[in-house]
Design a protein around this motif. Structure first.
Motif, short mmCIF file in Angstrom:
data_model
loop_
_atom_site.label_atom_id
_atom_site.label_comp_id
_atom_site.label_asym_id
_atom_site.label_seq_id
_atom_site.Cartn_x
_atom_site.Cartn_y
_atom_site.Cartn_z
N SER A 310 0.84 -1.20 0.00
CA SER A 310 0.00 0.00 0.00
C SER A 310 0.87 1.25 0.00
O SER A 310 2.09 1.19 0.13
N GLU A 311 0.23 2.40 -0.14
CA GLU A 311 0.96 3.67 -0.15
C GLU A 311 1.58 3.98 1.21
O GLU A 311 2.58 4.69 1.28
N ARG A 312 0.99 3.46 2.25
CA ARG A 312 1.49 3.76 3.60
C ARG A 312 2.81 3.05 3.90
O ARG A 312 3.48 3.39 4.86
N GLU A 313 3.17 2.06 3.07
CA GLU A 313 4.42 1.35 3.31
C GLU A 313 5.63 2.27 3.13
O GLU A 313 6.64 2.14 3.83
N THR A 314 5.54 3.21 2.18
CA THR A 314 6.63 4.16 1.93
C THR A 314 6.36 5.54 2.52
O THR A 314 7.15 6.46 2.29
N ASN A 315 5.27 5.67 3.27
CA ASN A 315 4.94 6.96 3.88
C ASN A 315 5.83 7.20 5.09
O ASN A 315 5.96 6.34 5.95
N ASP A 377 3.03 16.91 1.10
CA ASP A 377 3.02 15.45 1.23
C ASP A 377 2.61 15.04 2.63
O ASP A 377 1.84 14.09 2.82
N SER A 381 -0.60 12.90 3.83
CA SER A 381 -0.46 11.72 4.67
C SER A 381 -1.34 11.83 5.91
O SER A 381 -1.90 10.84 6.37
N LEU A 384 -4.76 10.76 5.00
CA LEU A 384 -4.87 9.30 4.96
C LEU A 384 -4.98 8.71 6.35
O LEU A 384 -5.73 7.77 6.60
#
Length: 401
Positions: A310-315, A377, A381, A384
């Motif tokens: 998911s996007e949160r893995e690199t957030n 950014d 985040s 999210l």
């Protein structure tokens, strides 16, 4: 006068003649101070704190699996490992892998002394860091209470486990194990419905009912059999491996089998000294009405949302965590209200030795050289985060500290 003095010193309290000694407490249990219900540990002390002290005897804990089933299987193994350490009987059911293979992968328990030493070392390290950074904190914030990372501290209720090591076979064989592997239990002839539900579910209910009755967990023969707890673990219930099609279509042919199974299972748990944990692939169930009924038929519902893929893995906001924990339902036991934790936003992370559930909080932006793009950014985040696990960030503007 002596007789009068003797009468005066006699108490009015008299022990009932038929009252014997109190029955011994069941191993691995304790009564709740809030509602008096008998509790047992889930194997993860931080999860016990979130659930109001532990898993109540006679209740059902439903775990919504993460996308790849990595972390939900850990909670499943924690529950079984705690049962082995406490000397409880186990009933393990699965259609995915053989129960014997599940028991071979259980984590090894940590000794209390060794874990207390680790906690002491961590506390000493944190204290030294706080002393070194005390001059870097503004004077107006120094006296404010600090936020604890974990929702619980060290407690003697429950045990801690090392996921990097496997439990010894001798310890696994010290308890009585009842296994149910679907591919061995079902005959090769065509499947037929019994009790108006899936044949696999009906066979599983018959096995659970037989063990509860024969082993005396329903209290039918208290003189001959010693009282103990039965821990029931069912893996990936509702998946296609169980012969259920709720994960395959929005309008399944048999949408009632899963809910009927949970309804009957809950009745069996209520009248026996047992507790059950079930993992369900909720992300594959397309019909939300079915999942809502499954939630209502469970006592406790905890969902795991992994950051893998998911996007949160690199957030950068989630760099210290591996996923989010969503507590959807907590039981109301002998009370009109449930024991709600003061922490709504929870996350989990897998350390080198153990899985922990912690409070999720955003790190402050202390740098004066952050570019406008970076701030945008971070603001995205934060949106999210607020949509995923609670109202942590409200509004469209980024909060500057």
């Amino acid at each position: 006068m002596a007789a009068a003095g003797g009468e005066r010193g006699r108490t009015s309290f008299q022990r009932r003649p038929g009252a014997g000694p109190r029955p011994p407490a069941l191993p691995g249990t304790r009564p709740s101070v809030r509602h008096g219900q008998l509790l047992l540990s889930s194997g993860l002390p931080s999860l016990d704190c979130v659930l109001g002290g532990g898993v109540a005897v006679g209740t059902l804990l439903l775990i919504e699996e993460d996308k790849y089933g990595l972390y939900s299987s850990l909670l499943f193994k924690y529950f079984l490992a705690e049962g082995i350490v406490c000397g409880h009987d186990l009933f393990v059911a699965s259609a995915k892998e053989h129960p014997d293979n599940i028991l071979k992968d259980l984590p090894a328990p940590l000794l209390d002394d060794s874990y207390r030493k680790e906690l002491g070392d961590e506390a000493a390290a944190v204290k030294s860091e706080d002393f070194q950074d005390s001059m870097k904190i503004a004077w107006r914030y120094q006296n404010l209470p600090k936020m604890e990372t974990s929702p619980t501290t060290y407690t003697k209720f429950g045990h801690y486990y090392d996921v990097s090591k496997k439990m010894s076979p001798e310890l696994c064989q010290s308890v009585k194990l009842h296994s149910f592997y679907l591919h061995e239990e079902l005959p090769s002839e065509p499947k037929m419905k019994t009790w108006n539900m899936n044949s696999g579910y009906a066979k599983l209910l018959q096995s659970i009912q037989r063990i509860i009755s024969q082993e005396g967990f329903d209290g039918s023969d208290p003189q001959k059999k010693q009282r103990n707890i039965l821990r029931i673990g069912i893996q990936s219930l509702g998946s296609i491996l169980w012969g259920d099609d709720v994960c395959c279509s929005d309008a399944p042919e048999d949408p009632q089998s899963l809910t009927k199974f949970l309804y009957v299972l809950r009745g069996l748990l209520r009248k026996s000294l047992s507790a059950c944990i079930i993992t369900v692939p909720a992300h594959l169930i397309q019909n939300k009405a079915i999942m809502e009924r499954v939630t209502n038929l469970s006592d406790m519902v905890v969902g795991l949302e992994s950051f893998i893929g998911s996007e949160r893995e690199t957030n950068p906001l989630y760099k210290d965590y591996h996923g989010l924990v969503h507590v959807h339902q907590i039981p109301r036991l002998n009370s009109l209200i449930c024991d709600v934790s003061d922490t709504k936003d929870l996350a989990f992370r897998l350390k080198r030795k153990q899985l922990t559930i912690e409070r999720l909080h955003l790190p402050p932006d202390l740098s004066d050289t952050v570019s406008r793009a970076s701030k945008q950014d971070l603001a995205g985040s934060a949106k999210l985060l607020s949509s995923g696990c609670g109202a942590m960030a409200i509004g469209k503007k980024h909060l500057d500290f």
